[in-house]
Each structure stands twice: as C-alpha cells, then as structure tokens.
Write a protein that holds these residues in place. Structure first.
Motif, PDB file in Angstrom:
ATOM      1  N   VAL A 197     -25.110  23.601  15.485  1.00  0.00           N
ATOM      2  CA  VAL A 197     -24.364  22.481  15.895  1.00  0.00           C
ATOM      3  C   VAL A 197     -24.362  21.992  17.299  1.00  0.00           C
ATOM      4  N   PHE A 198     -24.392  20.827  17.441  1.00  0.00           N
ATOM      5  CA  PHE A 198     -24.685  20.242  18.921  1.00  0.00           C
ATOM      6  C   PHE A 198     -23.765  19.022  19.327  1.00  0.00           C
ATOM      7  N   ASP A 199     -23.396  19.063  20.566  1.00  0.00           N
ATOM      8  CA  ASP A 199     -22.359  18.100  20.985  1.00  0.00           C
ATOM      9  C   ASP A 199     -23.372  16.689  21.363  1.00  0.00           C
ATOM     10  N   LEU A 200     -24.600  16.751  21.828  1.00  0.00           N
ATOM     11  CA  LEU A 200     -25.398  15.883  22.192  1.00  0.00           C
ATOM     12  C   LEU A 200     -26.847  16.178  21.607  1.00  0.00           C
ATOM     13  N   ILE A 201     -27.218  15.119  20.950  1.00  0.00           N
ATOM     14  CA  ILE A 201     -28.697  15.156  20.383  1.00  0.00           C
ATOM     15  C   ILE A 201     -29.456  13.836  20.628  1.00  0.00           C
ATOM     16  N   CYS A 202     -30.600  13.987  21.298  1.00  0.00           N
ATOM     17  CA  CYS A 202     -31.282  13.098  21.745  1.00  0.00           C
ATOM     18  C   CYS A 202     -32.639  12.979  21.151  1.00  0.00           C
ATOM     19  N   PHE A 203     -33.125  11.527  20.986  1.00  0.00           N
ATOM     20  CA  PHE A 203     -34.539  11.146  20.459  1.00  0.00           C
ATOM     21  C   PHE A 203     -34.998  10.505  21.653  1.00  0.00           C
ATOM     22  N   PHE A 204     -35.853  10.977  22.440  1.00  0.00           N
ATOM     23  CA  PHE A 204     -36.706  10.190  23.615  1.00  0.00           C
ATOM     24  C   PHE A 204     -38.051   9.757  23.238  1.00  0.00           C
ATOM     25  N   ASP A 205     -38.014   8.080  22.881  1.00  0.00           N
ATOM     26  CA  ASP A 205     -39.204   7.302  22.841  1.00  0.00           C
ATOM     27  C   ASP A 205     -40.024   8.009  21.365  1.00  0.00           C
ATOM     28  N   CYS A 206     -39.109   8.329  20.481  1.00  0.00           N
ATOM     29  CA  CYS A 206     -39.791   8.978  19.155  1.00  0.00           C
ATOM     30  C   CYS A 206     -39.497   8.668  18.024  1.00  0.00           C
ATOM     31  N   LEU A 207     -38.208   7.999  17.831  1.00  0.00           N
ATOM     32  CA  LEU A 207     -37.406   7.681  16.549  1.00  0.00           C
ATOM     33  C   LEU A 207     -38.363   6.761  15.851  1.00  0.00           C
ATOM     34  N   HIS A 208     -38.894   5.671  16.535  1.00  0.00           N
ATOM     35  CA  HIS A 208     -39.661   4.899  16.051  1.00  0.00           C
ATOM     36  C   HIS A 208     -40.889   5.334  15.344  1.00  0.00           C
TER      37      HIS A 208
END
Length: 357
Positions: free
Chosen positions: A244-255
């Motif tokens: 479980v996480f409090d912050l989840i990031c996608f850096f220039d990759c979701l697309h």
C-alpha cells in the motif's frame, strides 16, 4: 512525376527548401554535438574565454586539424562564437548551460542519443507503420534508454522536488514525515532517487518492465548510497503493486501503456484512502492545432516510433500517444476509479496531473 510550374508558388517553394536545408544542417550538427560532448570539447571550453583550435585540442586531448573543422561547424551553427581578429573560439555561459553542464536543466547533448536510436531503428519503425505491429520499449536500439534517462533526469532534477511535489495537495508534509511511494515505469530510477534523496524519512519502490533499466536503476541507487530507502523491481504496470502506498507516480510513461486504465486502476487499489496519484506527462493541448509547434513536433515524432509503438505492442485498449492532453488523461483516471482530478502545474515540456480517490 514532373511538376507543373504553373501550380507552384516560388516564394513558398524557396521557404520550404530553406527549411529543409536548415534541418539537414541540424541533422549533421546533432552528430557533431554528440561527438563534442563525448570528447569533452565543450567542457574544455567552458569558462575559459577565447581559445585557439590548438589550445582546445591540447586541453581535450584531440587532434588539432579535426578540432578546427569541428569548431568551424559549431560556429556556423551558432553553438560557439568565432572571433575573426584573433582566430579564436569561445563558449558563452548560455552555450555552456546547453552544451557543457550535464546538470543543467537545459542540457541537450544527451537527447541526440535518442535521435541516433531513431535512425538505427528506422527500418523497424517503417515495418511497424506498414504492418500495424508494435515495437516493445526493450526492442529499440540501446542508445534510446540511456538518452531518454539522461534527458529527463535534468528536467526532473530542476522541477520535481522544488515545484511539482509542492503543487500536490498536502503531499509535501507527508513525504517529510515519512510515507511509502511507488514510481511506476521508473526507467533508470532518476525520478525515484531524486525523491529519496530529498525525503529520507520516506521509502520508495521503483517498478519497470525493462530488465536493463532496472539494473541501471539499482546501480544508480548503490552509487548514490540510497539503497537503504529505495527498492527497484521488475514488474508489469498491470500487476498488483507490492503493498500500500501514499503516493504513486507515473513519470512520462502512462501514455506508453496499452492498458493505461488497468495500470491506473492497480494504482488506485494500492493507494491509501487519502493517497495521491501523480501523472507527469508531456505538455499538450487537447486540440491538435494547438500542438503544432516545435515541442509538439518533437513529441509527435517520438510518439510515432516509440510511444504508440510500445502501446500497440501490448495489444491493449488504448494508444494514447505522447500528446494525449489533459482531457483524455483525466478520462483514463476517472475510468480507473479516481473522482478528483486536476492539473496541479505545468511547464513548457510537462503536464502534471493530480488524481485522488
């Protein structure tokens, strides 16, 4: 096919030929920029004032006759100054920021590795366009991975900790106090490590599907002395996250993903009730005509042979492309179960979205 001179506007033709010649010069120049970086020629000039070709050749340990020709090409392109009276060459502070300082947010030589990879993969890309088949990220020329990592690293270093994270609602105090953070599609781990360095009380997990990138990220973590608070894992974005996480990031990759809704849904499932999803995406308008500029051209071109190609290789539901825009990205988040979505901030190159459960 013969051209009908009656249908050609001479002025427009001259303008287009001039544009083509300018771009040909840029293509040649990009190779020389890469070589200048590789050989340390720019670094040898930085802060030294006017230098002769002999002085630069000696400082960089290169052959003078080659260096003189290289310098003239750089002067013709506007990347160094030439002083005719003294026959010397100079790198201005502005030119040094772009060409010599690899920590500068506007440092550009590394991106030419991406262009080199695009040329190396030209036949692969042509086949993909002809057949409609995809190209996985890992199947591209190896210079792509290093070039992308180096290019994005400096932009992240300039803005991630100082601007983007503070723009998220209530996230900065949590990071300072200590939370769990996931970086999906972490690549070589630069974004993960920048956060880990800035917030020692928090713990970070970087996830990527490319084995070579994960190995590079693990090496970077060891070199930075951050392995105690950072873990890098080889996994698919569609798989359940490890905890479980409090912050989840996608850096220039979701697309880039063929299943972006599923990846965002997995992130939603792994977030705490008051957690945050941060999407960093290429800057883009929702309207094509507003993206028809040099930055948009770079993104559309990269998207053709890289972003769309990878999404198609995953045989998924979407091929968003690098110019997806706020509306389409927000729709992905809504379909993944997020209810509060907003643009947190933006730069000329980046769009930063915040999504909350």
């Amino acid at each position: 096919m013969a051209l009908d001179n009656q249908t050609i506007d001479a002025g427009r033709l001259d303008d287009l030929v001039g544009k083509a010649v300018t771009e040909l010069a840029a293509g040649y120049g990009g190779v020389m920029i890469d070589i200048g970086h590789r050989l340390g020629l720019y670094r040898a000039m930085a802060g030294k004032g006017p230098m002769t070709s002999h002085e630069l050749a000696k400082a960089a340990g290169c052959a003078e006759r080659y260096v003189r020709e290289w310098l003239n090409g750089q002067a013709a392109g506007g990347y160094v100054l030439y002083h005719p009276a003294s026959r010397t060459y100079e790198l201005t502070p502005e030119q040094a920021a772009v060409l010599a300082d690899d920590t500068s947010p506007v440092f550009m030589p590394s991106v030419w590795q991406v262009v080199a990879a695009a040329w190396a993969d030209a036949e692969l890309t042509a086949t993909a366009i002809r057949t409609g088949k995809g190209i996985p990220w890992g199947d591209h020329d190896g210079r792509l991975h290093c070039g992308v990592a180096a290019f994005f690293r400096n932009g992240y270093r300039a803005s991630l900790v100082s601007e983007w994270l503070p723009a998220l609602d209530g996230v900065l105090p949590k990071l300072q106090a200590g939370i769990r953070v996931a970086d999906i599609g972490c690549g070589h781990g630069h974004s993960t490590l920048l956060m880990a360095e800035a917030f020692p009380a928090s713990r970070f997990v970087g996830i990527d599907t490319h084995p070579g990138s994960i190995a590079a990220a693990q090496a970077h973590a060891r070199d930075a002395g951050l392995s105690d608070r950072v873990e890098f894992l080889l996994a698919d974005a569609k798989a359940p996250l490890p905890g479980v996480f409090d912050l989840i990031c996608f850096f220039d990759c979701l697309h880039d993903l063929g299943h972006p809704i599923e990846a965002a849904r997995r992130a939603r499932e792994a977030l705490t009730p008051d957690g945050t999803l941060m999407l960093v995406e290429p800057a883009a308008s929702d309207h094509v005509e507003e993206n028809l500029n040099p930055i948009g051209r770079i993104y559309y071109t990269g998207s053709t042979w890289l972003c769309c190609a990878h999404a198609i290789s995953e045989e998924g539901t979407h091929v968003l492309g690098a110019q997806a825009g706020t509306a389409r990205l927000a729709q992905v988040c809504r379909e993944a179960g997020f209810s509060r979505i907003r643009k947190a901030t933006e730069t000329p190159f980046n769009l930063i979205l915040e999504a909350r459960p």
